[in-house]
Design an enzyme around this catalytic site. Sequence first.
Site, PDB file in Angstrom:
ATOM      1  N   TYR A   1     -43.727  19.936   4.125  1.00 29.44           N
ATOM      2  CA  TYR A   1     -43.589  19.134   5.351  1.00 29.44           C
ATOM      3  C   TYR A   1     -44.291  19.792   6.540  1.00 29.44           C
ATOM      4  CZ  TYR A   1     -40.139  15.551   3.989  1.00 29.44           C
ATOM      5  OH  TYR A   1     -39.498  14.475   3.447  1.00 29.44           O
ATOM      6  N   LYS A  29     -40.096  23.828  -9.229  1.00 25.76           N
ATOM      7  CA  LYS A  29     -41.101  23.402 -10.205  1.00 25.76           C
ATOM      8  C   LYS A  29     -41.908  24.655 -10.539  1.00 25.76           C
ATOM      9  CE  LYS A  29     -43.123  20.120 -12.634  1.00 25.76           C
ATOM     10  NZ  LYS A  29     -42.480  19.276 -13.654  1.00 25.76           N
ATOM     11  N   ASP A  71     -37.892  17.708 -12.051  1.00 28.56           N
ATOM     12  CA  ASP A  71     -37.908  16.454 -12.824  1.00 28.56           C
ATOM     13  C   ASP A  71     -36.636  16.343 -13.667  1.00 28.56           C
ATOM     14  OD1 ASP A  71     -38.872  18.640 -14.265  1.00 28.56           O
ATOM     15  OD2 ASP A  71     -40.441  17.532 -15.314  1.00 28.56           O
ATOM     16  N   ASP A 121     -35.357  16.131  -0.080  1.00 27.33           N
ATOM     17  CA  ASP A 121     -35.469  14.774   0.475  1.00 27.33           C
ATOM     18  C   ASP A 121     -35.280  13.752  -0.643  1.00 27.33           C
ATOM     19  OD1 ASP A 121     -36.142  12.694   2.326  1.00 27.33           O
ATOM     20  OD2 ASP A 121     -38.154  12.650   1.458  1.00 27.33           O
ATOM     21  N   ASP A 164     -31.634  11.329  -1.706  1.00 26.79           N
ATOM     22  CA  ASP A 164     -31.596   9.860  -1.787  1.00 26.79           C
ATOM     23  C   ASP A 164     -31.050   9.435  -3.144  1.00 26.79           C
ATOM     24  OD1 ASP A 164     -32.823   9.548   0.723  1.00 26.79           O
ATOM     25  OD2 ASP A 164     -34.020   7.848   0.019  1.00 26.79           O
TER      26      ASP A 164
END
Length: 356
Positions: A140, A191, A223, A247, A251
């Site tokens: 970000y 990751k 994942d 983020d 959600d």
Amino acid sequence: MTKKIVVLPGDGIGPEIVAEAVKILEKFREEGLDINLEYGLIGGAAYDETGTPLPAETLEISKQADAILLGAVGGYKWESLDISVRPEKGLLGIRSELNLFANLRPAILYPQLADASTLKAEVVAGLDLMIVRELTGGIYFGQPRGIRTLDNGEKQGFNTLVYRESEINRIGKVAFDIAAKRQGRVCSVDKANVLESTELWRETMTTLSKSYPDIELSHMYVDNAAMQLVRAPKQFDVMVTTNMFGDILSDCASMLTGSIGMLPSASLDENSKGMYEPIHGSAPDIAGQNIANPLATILSAAMMLRYTLDEASMADRIEKAVSKVLDDGLRTADIYSTGMTKVSTSEMGDAVLAAL
Ligand code: IPM
Ligand code: MG
């Protein structure tokens, strides 16, 4: 001493949902809570009035505040603006300027809403997980970033994913400390099989965990974590992860609780000064209709009372009141199911107020 709270309603449904949380804070003020509320502009609303999504005045009052209550930013209206002045830049700017690196996003299923989740009730019943998202670093904010034109005339967009050991350590400590007060388990999400920045993330978390012998640390690729969240979410206690992975996963976790309209968050600095906001966005499609769910914002105010204002009993009262109105069958449209009573944003807020 009077605690200063800055209220930043923002865009879309922001003003409607914030108004409901403010009603509750005002009630506590009448009961003797020593707070002072001051309003500021952020996001598209700020851009329209001042030409910038984060006016200097907003930043100044926010820096001086003890806590900030934020609604949401963004909307179709501002989507075509240059990225440097888009509403989202206001939110990212205030997070970064105030060093609010620790984003706590609890996903708790209210038993009354087990049927509102798109997942089977037995998969989500009893869910209580905490996502700790790094909020002021990673892709970000990494430099360089931009859109450039290559020699052949083709355009190329680029961003940089960077993490320093110190950034990983400080968010790791927050996660371990929170886990110590819960079930004592931290799952660090990365990751590391592909991205060096998160290979360092994994190594640093492993080293840090040696100072927390009572906490069980596990690692998971992002994942797989996304899959596990919908397959068997109750395996998690605390998840700690990067800005972008957090983020996305938060959600995803929100839907386990029935609606993204239920999830509050706290963004804290080193001294537990914080900004409190629902994790959902500005929902421009339903703005101004008095149908949005104010509970995530009301629960964010509860987190403010708990983490920054040290008023745990008031926070408990809000959380119990929310549970009570759900028991009473009151539902905004996003969590409505047959047999329940559909209520508006302000009716939901009033009901919580009455249940306090
Ligand atoms: C969130 C939001 C923000 C983010 C946007 C509005 C910039 O999605 O708080 O999760 O990506 O952090
Ligand atoms: Mg988000």
